[in-house]
Design an enzyme around this catalytic site. Structure first.
Site, PDB file in Angstrom:
ATOM      1  N   HIS A 246      -3.841  -1.255  -5.233  1.00 46.24           N
ATOM      2  CA  HIS A 246      -2.932  -2.191  -4.552  1.00 46.24           C
ATOM      3  C   HIS A 246      -1.578  -1.589  -4.199  1.00 46.24           C
ATOM      4  O   HIS A 246      -0.799  -2.216  -3.496  1.00 46.24           O
ATOM      5  CB  HIS A 246      -2.717  -3.452  -5.390  1.00 46.24           C
ATOM      6  CG  HIS A 246      -1.773  -3.234  -6.537  1.00 46.24           C
ATOM      7  ND1 HIS A 246      -2.210  -2.849  -7.768  1.00 46.24           N
ATOM      8  CD2 HIS A 246      -0.420  -3.318  -6.623  1.00 46.24           C
ATOM      9  CE1 HIS A 246      -1.167  -2.710  -8.569  1.00 46.24           C
ATOM     10  NE2 HIS A 246      -0.071  -2.976  -7.906  1.00 46.24           N
TER      11      HIS A 246
HETATM   12  C1  UD1 Z   1       3.805  -6.484  -6.066  1.00 44.23           C
HETATM   13  C2  UD1 Z   1       4.846  -5.530  -6.629  1.00 44.23           C
HETATM   14  C3  UD1 Z   1       4.186  -4.452  -7.470  1.00 44.23           C
HETATM   15  C4  UD1 Z   1       3.200  -5.033  -8.464  1.00 44.23           C
HETATM   16  C5  UD1 Z   1       2.202  -5.912  -7.714  1.00 44.23           C
HETATM   17  C6  UD1 Z   1       1.181  -6.534  -8.646  1.00 44.23           C
HETATM   18  C7  UD1 Z   1       6.847  -5.271  -5.271  1.00 44.23           C
HETATM   19  C8  UD1 Z   1       7.601  -4.388  -4.344  1.00 44.23           C
HETATM   20  N1  UD1 Z   1       5.611  -4.876  -5.583  1.00 44.23           N
HETATM   21  O1  UD1 Z   1       3.119  -5.844  -5.008  1.00 44.23           O
HETATM   22  O2  UD1 Z   1       5.204  -3.755  -8.179  1.00 44.23           O
HETATM   23  O3  UD1 Z   1       2.517  -3.991  -9.151  1.00 44.23           O
HETATM   24  O4  UD1 Z   1       2.919  -6.948  -7.057  1.00 44.23           O
HETATM   25  O5  UD1 Z   1       0.145  -7.172  -7.945  1.00 44.23           O
HETATM   26  O6  UD1 Z   1       7.364  -6.276  -5.699  1.00 44.23           O
HETATM   27  N2  UD1 Z   1      -0.701 -11.231  -0.826  1.00 44.23           N
HETATM   28  C9  UD1 Z   1      -1.583 -12.282  -0.650  1.00 44.23           C
HETATM   29  N3  UD1 Z   1      -1.629 -13.249  -1.594  1.00 44.23           N
HETATM   30  C10 UD1 Z   1      -0.820 -13.231  -2.686  1.00 44.23           C
HETATM   31  C11 UD1 Z   1       0.068 -12.165  -2.837  1.00 44.23           C
HETATM   32  C12 UD1 Z   1       0.124 -11.171  -1.916  1.00 44.23           C
HETATM   33  O7  UD1 Z   1      -2.336 -12.341   0.329  1.00 44.23           O
HETATM   34  O8  UD1 Z   1      -0.930 -14.138  -3.524  1.00 44.23           O
HETATM   35  C13 UD1 Z   1      -0.681 -10.138   0.163  1.00 44.23           C
HETATM   36  C14 UD1 Z   1       0.164 -10.413   1.362  1.00 44.23           C
HETATM   37  O9  UD1 Z   1      -0.567  -9.952   2.455  1.00 44.23           O
HETATM   38  C15 UD1 Z   1       1.385  -9.546   1.175  1.00 44.23           C
HETATM   39  C16 UD1 Z   1       0.846  -8.391   0.354  1.00 44.23           C
HETATM   40  O10 UD1 Z   1      -0.181  -8.978  -0.448  1.00 44.23           O
HETATM   41  O11 UD1 Z   1       1.905  -9.159   2.388  1.00 44.23           O
HETATM   42  C17 UD1 Z   1       1.878  -7.746  -0.514  1.00 44.23           C
HETATM   43  O12 UD1 Z   1       2.490  -8.652  -1.357  1.00 44.23           O
HETATM   44  P1  UD1 Z   1       3.814  -8.280  -2.189  1.00 44.23           P
HETATM   45  O13 UD1 Z   1       4.531  -9.522  -2.452  1.00 44.23           O
HETATM   46  O14 UD1 Z   1       4.532  -7.128  -1.594  1.00 44.23           O
HETATM   47  O15 UD1 Z   1       3.231  -7.826  -3.559  1.00 44.23           O
HETATM   48  P2  UD1 Z   1       2.217  -6.709  -4.028  1.00 44.23           P
HETATM   49  O16 UD1 Z   1       1.739  -5.803  -3.019  1.00 44.23           O
HETATM   50  O17 UD1 Z   1       1.201  -7.437  -4.821  1.00 44.23           O
END
Ligand code: UD1
Length: 367
Positions: free
Chosen positions: A203
């Site tokens: 991820h």
């Molecule tokens: C975040 C943290 C990371 C942690 C991870 C655990 C930051 C910069 N990164 O990254 O340190 O290890 O969480 O999972 O804070 N999305 C969904 N549904 C959700 C959540 C996310 O579809 O419930 C998708 C969305 O497309 C979004 C992408 O994931 O654009 C990234 O979400 P983001 O909030 O940046 O978190 P993580 O990549 O999970």
């Protein structure tokens, strides 16, 4: 004592479950969910399964570019803190929710307690590394999981308020593993048998947002599947979207790409895997605790002890290195000698409550 606790992303719900269980015995906890993770199986599921009380505030920030996401959180957390005026703000780990919570509190002169302080990858291209470094600079209490983390802070000149408490993820695992083994049906549901599958997660932005890296990792999983290994792959929503773009998930039985699973199911999947392949921090340690060899799909790790002890191999994204490490993994010998004793959360709460005379802070034990 009133303590505001900021959470937003999946691993923070697990850490918060362990600490809040202790915190609620001595303090009024105001739980604030930024909404960074919002899908049921990335958020609500963890609150139900780990019996975490409903957050008093859900800020509903959701996904977005780093600046917009962190900025929106900062604004909304500040409003809540101005209203609640807690004695402490507790933040966990290294996400954008961590940074926003710490920054909002520090600017209001509310002391910040950072759980999982001092971890470093020394790779500033990772958003998590920037979040950690900045959060540590503005925290009052730096609650470290490892000696390495204490040393990292010391090298940056941070000595005051630094405590070695152990890893709250270890508390969480010890608290839940028996229940997980008793209640989880994940192996039956996936029709896999213990020690007959590899468990994979991906991820990190460096792997999901660079198509060439995700392509290399996906082709390593394909090679493993073709050679007869079963690859179970609970995919983060971000990863799943990117994989779909690469046309990797259409009806495939192996690699078996599934939706994110609950904490209890993940513990069972991790414990009974033959090998773990991951870029997650938490999973590297869970593999270590369970005596399962880990192949880390990155060039560096914050959990260096797992590598030094020979349990964890850093392979980056090169398919041949991934396949070689997964098919002839290191043989672990010394389980659970790092990362605490399952009482880290108790130490965190004693420090917050000021009743920690016999816990020595790192500025007293200066080496
Ligand atoms: C975040 C943290 C990371 C942690 C991870 C655990 C930051 C910069 N990164 O990254 O340190 O290890 O969480 O999972 O804070 N999305 C969904 N549904 C959700 C959540 C996310 O579809 O419930 C998708 C969305 O497309 C979004 C992408 O994931 O654009 C990234 O979400 P983001 O909030 O940046 O978190 P993580 O990549 O999970």
């Amino acid at each position: 004592m009133k303590v505001a606790v900021i959470v937003g992303a999946r691993p923070q719900f697990i850490k918060c479950a362990a600490v809040s269980r202790e915190l609620r015995k001595v303090a009024t906890e105001v739980l604030i969910h930024t909404g960074q993770h919002y899908d049921d199986n990335m958020s609500e599921l963890f609150f139900r399964e780990l019996e975490i009380p409903k957050p008093k505030y859900n800020l509903g920030v959701g996904s977005g570019p780093h600046g917009a996401q962190s900025g929106e959180m900062l604004k909304l957390i500040e409003e809540v803190l101005l209203k609640e005026r807690p004695s402490y703000v507790v933040v966990y780990g290294d996400t954008n929710s961590t940074l926003a919570g710490a920054l909002a509190a520090a600017k209001l002169h509310i002391p910040v307690a950072h759980v999982e302080a001092g971890l470093r990858s020394f790779n500033k291209r990772m958003p998590e590394e920037i979040n950690r470094v900045v959060t540590d600079q503005i925290s009052t209490l730096l609650l470290c999981p490892t000696e390495t983390a204490v040393d990292n802070l010391r090298r940056e000149g941070i000595r005051k308020g630094v405590y070695l408490v152990g890893d709250v993820m270890c508390d969480a695992m010890q608290y839940s593993i028996e229940t997980a083994e008793r209640t989880s049906k994940i192996l039956e549901r996936l029709e896999v048998r213990p020690k007959e599958y590899l468990l994979a997660t991906v991820h990190r932005a460096e792997n999901t947002d660079r198509p060439e890296n995700l392509e290399k990792i996906a082709s390593a999983f394909d090679m493993l599947a073709k050679s007869g290994e079963i690859v179970v792959f609970p995919a983060h929503p971000r990863t799943k979207k990117r994989l779909e773009t690469l046309r990797r998930v259409d009806g495939l039985r192996n690699p078996l790409v599934i939706d994110p699973v609950s904490y209890l199911d993940m513990l069972v999947l991790g414990k009974h895997a033959k090998v773990v392949l991951t870029d997650s921090g938490g999973l590297q340690k869970e593999a270590y605790w369970f005596g399962v060899p880990c192949v880390t799909l990155r060039d560096e790790t914050e959990w260096v002890e797992t590598v030094e002890a020979g349990w964890n191999t850093l392979v980056g994204t090169d398919p041949d290195r991934i396949v070689a490490a997964a098919t002839s993994p290191a043989l672990p010998v010394d389980p659970r000698s790092h990362y605490g004793d399952g009482h880290a959360a108790e130490r965190v709460v004693r420090i917050l409550a000021g009743s920690h005379e016999n816990l020595v802070s790192a500025d007293v034990t200066a080496r």
